[in-house]
Scaffold this motif. Structure first.
Motif, mmCIF file in Angstrom:
data_model
loop_
_atom_site.group_PDB
_atom_site.id
_atom_site.type_symbol
_atom_site.label_atom_id
_atom_site.label_comp_id
_atom_site.label_asym_id
_atom_site.label_seq_id
_atom_site.Cartn_x
_atom_site.Cartn_y
_atom_site.Cartn_z
ATOM 1 N N THR A 176 0.914 -2.017 -3.627
ATOM 2 C CA THR A 176 1.170 -1.235 -2.415
ATOM 3 C C THR A 176 0.815 0.228 -2.637
ATOM 4 O O THR A 176 0.193 0.865 -1.782
ATOM 5 C CB THR A 176 2.663 -1.354 -2.043
ATOM 6 N N ILE A 177 1.199 0.746 -3.814
ATOM 7 C CA ILE A 177 0.956 2.171 -4.079
ATOM 8 C C ILE A 177 -0.539 2.432 -4.235
ATOM 9 O O ILE A 177 -1.073 3.410 -3.711
ATOM 10 C CB ILE A 177 1.742 2.621 -5.331
ATOM 11 N N VAL A 178 -1.233 1.525 -4.933
ATOM 12 C CA VAL A 178 -2.673 1.705 -5.108
ATOM 13 C C VAL A 178 -3.366 1.657 -3.747
ATOM 14 O O VAL A 178 -4.229 2.503 -3.443
ATOM 15 C CB VAL A 178 -3.254 0.628 -6.059
ATOM 16 N N ALA A 179 -2.962 0.692 -2.893
ATOM 17 C CA ALA A 179 -3.591 0.582 -1.569
ATOM 18 C C ALA A 179 -3.368 1.863 -0.758
ATOM 19 O O ALA A 179 -4.293 2.380 -0.118
ATOM 20 C CB ALA A 179 -3.037 -0.631 -0.830
ATOM 21 N N ALA A 180 -2.146 2.388 -0.811
ATOM 22 C CA ALA A 180 -1.843 3.612 -0.052
ATOM 23 C C ALA A 180 -2.641 4.796 -0.595
ATOM 24 O O ALA A 180 -3.135 5.635 0.168
ATOM 25 C CB ALA A 180 -0.344 3.911 -0.127
#
Lengths: 447, 324
Positions: free
Chosen positions: B171-175
Motif C-alpha cells: 500500500t505504501i509503495v503504491a501510494a
C-alpha cells in the motif's frame, strides 16, 4: 608471500610425533598456514626449514603485549579487515595520558578515579588498560618524578612519551620494561631509542609522517634487534587517520608487507575537544587501532567507549548467549509472575537488571532462541508460541510457579493468541516493549 | 622504498537517491538532498571521489511524545507541542532534512486520524523548506490509513515514506509511486532480508532510485555490532555488483540510543555511568559515528548536540587526505 599448508608440510619432519600437540604434521601445517600456531611448537624442525618458514609463519601483524603485575594488554595478530569475515581478536588498549608539568596532586587527582574505574556490562567487568606519561618539561628528573607518581597509583601498563632519549631513560629507571611502551622513535633519535628499548625490554612506538618513512624506520630498528614495535603515521584528523589505518591493515593482510605489520597507536586526545576525542576514539575502535591514548577521563564517556570496544570485538560467529532455563529474580514465591524472554545475553541482562533493580520478585523463563534478541528471534521463527510452550514444559515451570500469569515482551504482542492456544491454562499478558519499562508495568499491572 | 597503496577496484556502485523536490522539480522544498553514489567503502577518498556526503536528519513528532527521555523534552522545550515550531527549531540545529514520526494516538489517547496526520505533515512542510521523511507509527493498518492520504496530499514533494516492511509494503509503495514520493525499506539487520524486500518493492515497478534501505540497528551496547556488520556486508555486496543492494542506507541511531536505559534514566543507575546528559549524547553520537563508518548515508538523530558532533565528524571525513 604466505605459504599453503601443503608447502609448509613439505618442510616439516613428517614423523607425526605429536610433540606439537597436533595429531599429524599435516594438521600442524594447516594451523601454521592459518597463522593460528607458532612454529616453535615443533621441537624437531630443521634449522634450514625454520629459516624458510619463519618469514611465512609469523602473523602478518605482530602481536605486541604490555604486561605488568597481572595486567596485560595485547594488540596485533589480526587476520581480517571486516569483523564479519571472522572476528577481531585483541581489543585496543585504552590509556589515559598525564603530563609531567602537572603537580603531583594534579596527576593523582586525574589518575585515581581512572585507575579505580570499573563498570559492569552484560555481566562483564570493563576497565581501562593503563596510563601514558608525557614529558612536556623535557627535564629527565621531572619526568622520572611524574612516572614515579603514576607508578605509585597504578600497577597497570604504561606508555612513556618523549622525543628525548635522556628523558625516556630517566623514566625507564622507575618502571619495569615488560609492561612499558616507549613513544617514540623518530628519524632523529631512533638509534638511541632502540638501544633503550633493547636494554629495558620495552615495546617501542615508531612515528613518522608518511608510510614510506615509517617503513624505512621500522626496518632499521628491527635490524637493531627490537621487534615489538608499534606504529604511528602521525595523522590526527578523522579522514587521514581512517585512510592510514585502512592502508596499514590492508598492506599487512593483503600484501604481507612486513615493515608495517605492527599494531597502530592513536592519540584522539590531541584533538583537544573532549567531544571530538570520543568520536575519534569510536572510529579508532572500529577501524584498526591497537593502542588508544585519551586525554580526558570521565565515566560518562569511558563507559560507552568500553562498551563499543566490547561490541565491535564480539565474535560474530558466537552470539553472546546465556543458558536457557528458568531464572529466579529477587527470590520469587510460587505466586509471583512469570516473565518470558530470549537467551540473547544483552536481552537477558536488560530484563534481569531491571527486575532485580526494582526489587520485585518474578520468575524469568529464558527460552532457547539461539542467542537472538526478541525481535530478531521472532522474525526468524525462533521465538514463537510453540517454542515458548515447549520450554515451559522442558524447564518444569509449573512445578515452581502456581499462579499461571505469563508476561511476554511487547514486541511479540502478535503471538499472544497462539500462546493462549498452546498454553490454555495460562493467562497471557503483553508487557512493555523495552525492559526499562518493566518495573512500572509490574507495579501497575501485576500487583 | 616507495609504497604502493592497496586500492580495491569495485565493479559496482551505490545508486543516488534524491529526497525532496524544489518548485522547479515539482515540490515546495527550498532544496533537495542527494545521497548515495558511493564507488568505494566509506570515505576511501584514495579509491574514488566521494560524491555525496552522508546527511543528518532530526526526528520530530506530531505531538508531545509520551515515552521520550526527559532530557530530550527538556532540551527542546515548548516546541514539542507544535510540530511546525519543532521543525523550525530542528532546522536551526543545522540538519539536512527532517523526519516526522507520527504517533499512534492523539493527546487524549484516541487513534490518530488521517486528517490530523495530514495537517501535521502540511504544517511541517510550511514551517521548514527542508526535505522530509515521514514515518507512520509502525502498526501496519494504521500506517496505511495515515500514509496514503499524506502521500496524496503532498504529491510531488518527494517525501521519503516509511516504514515499508515485508509484511506491509504494497500500500505504501503504491501510494508513493502514484504521488512521486520515495519509500524507506526496513528489514531486521539481515543482508538477505534487506535484499529480498528491495526485490519485492522493485517488482511493483518502483524505480530503484526512489528506494532507501533501512537495515535497522541496535544501539551501542544493545546489538550495534549486528547492525554494523549487516551494513558493512550490504555495502560490500553493492560494490561487488549486487544490484538489489545498491541503495543508500538510512539508520536511526537517535531512536535506538534514546530508548536505552543509559539515555532514558537518570536516577538509581550505577555511579560508574557518570553524568546523565553527556552519557546520553555520547550514546547517540557514538552509535551514529560507528554506523557512519560502516556505510550509513542518512542518520536520523534526536539531540541537537549529537547532530553537531556527527556533522563535524562527517565534514572532517569528507576532507580528502594527502597520503604520503
Amino acid at each position: 608471500m604466505a605459504l599453503s599448508g601443503i608447502q609448509i608440510y613439505k618442510m616439516l619432519p613428517q614423523t607425526n610425533c605429536k610433540d606439537c600437540g597436533f595429531p599429524t604434521c599435516l594438521a600442524f601445517a594447516m594451523k601454521l598456514a592459518a597463522k593460528q600456531v607458532e612454529l616453535s611448537q615443533c621441537p624437531h624442525v630443521s634449522e634450514e626449514s625454520k629459516e624458510k618458514l619463519s618469514e611465512s609463519a609469523a602473523p602478518p601483524i605482530r602481536l605486541v603485549a604490555l604486561s605488568a603485575n597481572g595486567h596485560e594488554v595485547k594488540a596485533g595478530n589480526e587476520t581480517v579487515l571486516f569483523r564479519h569475515e571472522k572476528t577481531f581478536y585483541y581489543k585496543p588498549g585504552l590509556f589515559v595520558r598525564v603530563r609531567d608539568d602537572e603537580t603531583t596532586d594534579q596527576i593523582r587527582e586525574k589518575l585515581a578515579p581512572a585507575e579505580a574505574y570499573s563498570v559492569t556490562y552484560v555481566g562483564i567487568e570493563l576497565a581501562l588498560d593503563g596510563f601514558a606519561v608525557e614529558s612536556v618539561s623535557n627535564d629527565p628528573s621531572a619526568f622520572a618524578k611524574a612516572v614515579e607518581v603514576v607508578h605509585a597509583v597504578s600497577e597497570k601498563p604504561l606508555i612513556l612519551i618523549s622525543d628525548e632519549p635522556d628523558v625516556i631513560a630517566a623514566g625507564l629507571e622507575v618502571v619495569d620494561g615488560k609492561g612499558t611502551m616507549v613513544y617514540a622513535a623518530n628519524s632523529e633519535n631512533w638509534q638511541q631509542m632502540a638501544a633503550l628499548a633493547k636494554e629495558h625490554g620495552t615495546s617501542l612506538a615508531v612515528v613518522a609522517p608518511s608510510l614510506e618513512e615509517l617503513s624505512t624506520l621500522t626496518d632499521k630498528i628491527k635490524a637493531q634487534g627490537v621487534e615489538d614495535l608499534v606504529i604511528d603515521p602521525g595523522a590526527r584528523d578523522f579522514s587521514t587517520s581512517l585512510a592510514y589505518a585502512t592502508q596499514i591493515r590492508r598492506l599487512a593482510l593483503k600484501k604481507n608487507y612486513r615493515p608495517l605489520g605492527y599494531p597502530l597507536i592513536v592519540f584522539p586526545g590531541d584533538a583537544g575537544d573532549p567531544a571530538q576525542e570520543s568520536m575519534l576514539t569510536a572510529q579508532a575502535i572500529a577501524k584498526y587501532a591497537g593502542f588508544i591514548v585519551l586525554d580526558h577521563f570521565n565515566p560518562e564517556t569511558v563507559y560507552p567507549l568500553l562498551v563499543l570496544r566490547e561490541n565491535i570485538y564480539t565474535d560474530p560467529q558466537k552470539p553472546i548467549q546465556v543458558q536457557p532455563g528458568l531464572y529466579e529474580l529477587n527470590s520469587p514465591s510460587p505466586e509471583d509472575p512469570l516473565l518470558v524472554t530470549t537467551n540473547f545475553s544483552i536481552t537477558y541482562f536488560s530484563v534481569a537488571n531491571e527486575v532485580e533493580g526494582s526489587g520485585l520478585p518474578a520468575w524469568l523463563l529464558v527460552t532457547d532462541a539461539e542467542g537472538m534478541s526478541v525481535l530478531t528471534a521472532w522474525a526468524a521463527g525462533k521465538f514463537d508460541a510453540e517454542r515458548i510452550a515447549k520450554d515451559v514444559k522442558r524447564f518444569g515451570v509449573v512445578d515452581k510457579v502456581n499462579n499461571k500469569r505469563m508476561v511476554i515482551p511487547g514486541h511479540v504482542a502478535v503471538i499472544s493468541g497462539e500462546l493462549e492456544e498452546e498454553l490454555p491454562e495460562w493467562e497471557i499478558r503483553v508487557g512493555p516493549r523495552e525492559a526499562v519499562d518493566l518495573p512500572a508495568f509490574m507495579k501497575q499491572v501485576l500487583l | 622504498m616507495p609504497i604502493e597503496l592497496v586500492k580495491d577496484s569495485w565493479p559496482g556502485s551505490v545508486r543516488t537517491v534524491t529526497i525532496g523536490a524544489t518548485p522547479e522539480e515539482g515540490g515546495t522544498r527550498s532544496r533537495s538532498v542527494t545521497v548515495g553514489g558511493e564507488k568505494a567503502l566509506p570515505f576511501m577518498h584514495f579509491e574514488a571521489e566521494v560524491q555525496n556526503k552522508p546527511v543528518v536528519a532530526i526526528e520530530i513528532k506530531d505531538r508531545r511524545p509520551d515515552d521520550w527521555s526527559p532530557l530530550l523534552l527538556e532540551t527542546w522545550g515548548e516546541v514539542v507541542d507544535d510540530p511546525a515550531a519543532w521543525a523550525k527549531a530542528a532546522e536551526e540545529a543545522g540538519v539536512d532534512l527532517l523526519q516526522l514520526s507520527l504517533s499512534a494516538t492523539d493527546r487524549d489517547g484516541n487513534e490518530t486520524t488521517p486528517e490530523a496526520a495530514v495537517a501535521a505533515v502540511k504544517a511541517v512542510l510550511e514551517a521548514s523548506g527542508l526535505p522530509l521523511i515521514v514515518f507512520g507509527p509502525g502498526q501496519a493498518e494504521l500506517d496505511n490509513a495515515l500514509l496514503v492520504p499524506i502521500a496524496d496530499a503532498t504529491k510531488g514533494e518527494r517525501i521519503l515514506l516509511g516504514i515499508c516492511e515485508d509484511k506491509n509494503y504494497r500500500t505504501i509503495v503504491a501510494a508513493a509511486m502514484a504521488n512521486d514520493h520515495l519509500v524507506n525499506a526496513r528489514t531486521p539487520m539481515d543482508v538477505n532480508l534487506a535484499k529480498q524486500l528491495n526485490i519485492l518493492i522493485s517488482d511493483m515497478n518502483m524505480p530503484l532510485d526512489r528506494i532507501v534501505m533501512d537495515p535497522t540497528t541496535g544501539a551501542l551496547g544493545y546489538g550495534i555490532e549486528y547492525g554494523y556488520s549487516a551494513m558493512e556486508r550490504l555495502r560490500l555486496a553493492a560494490l561487488q555488483g549486487d544490484a538489489m543492494t545498491q541503495l543508500p542506507m538510512l539508520v536511526t541511531p537517535g531512536f535506538e540510543a534514546w530508548k536505552t536505559k543509559e539515555s532514558k534514566v537518570g536516577d538509581d543507575v550505577p555511579e560508574e555511568w557518570g553524568d546523565w546528559m553527556e552519557r546520553a549524547i555520547n550514546w547517540e553520537s557514538l552509535t551514529a559515528i560507528t554506523l557512519l563508518e560502516s556505510g550509513a548515508d542518512i542518520l536520523v538523530l534526536r539531540h541537537p548536540e549529537s547532530v553537531r558532533r556527527v556533522k563535524k565528524a562527517i565534514d572532517d571525513l569528507m576532507a580528502v587526505p594527502e597520503l604520503a
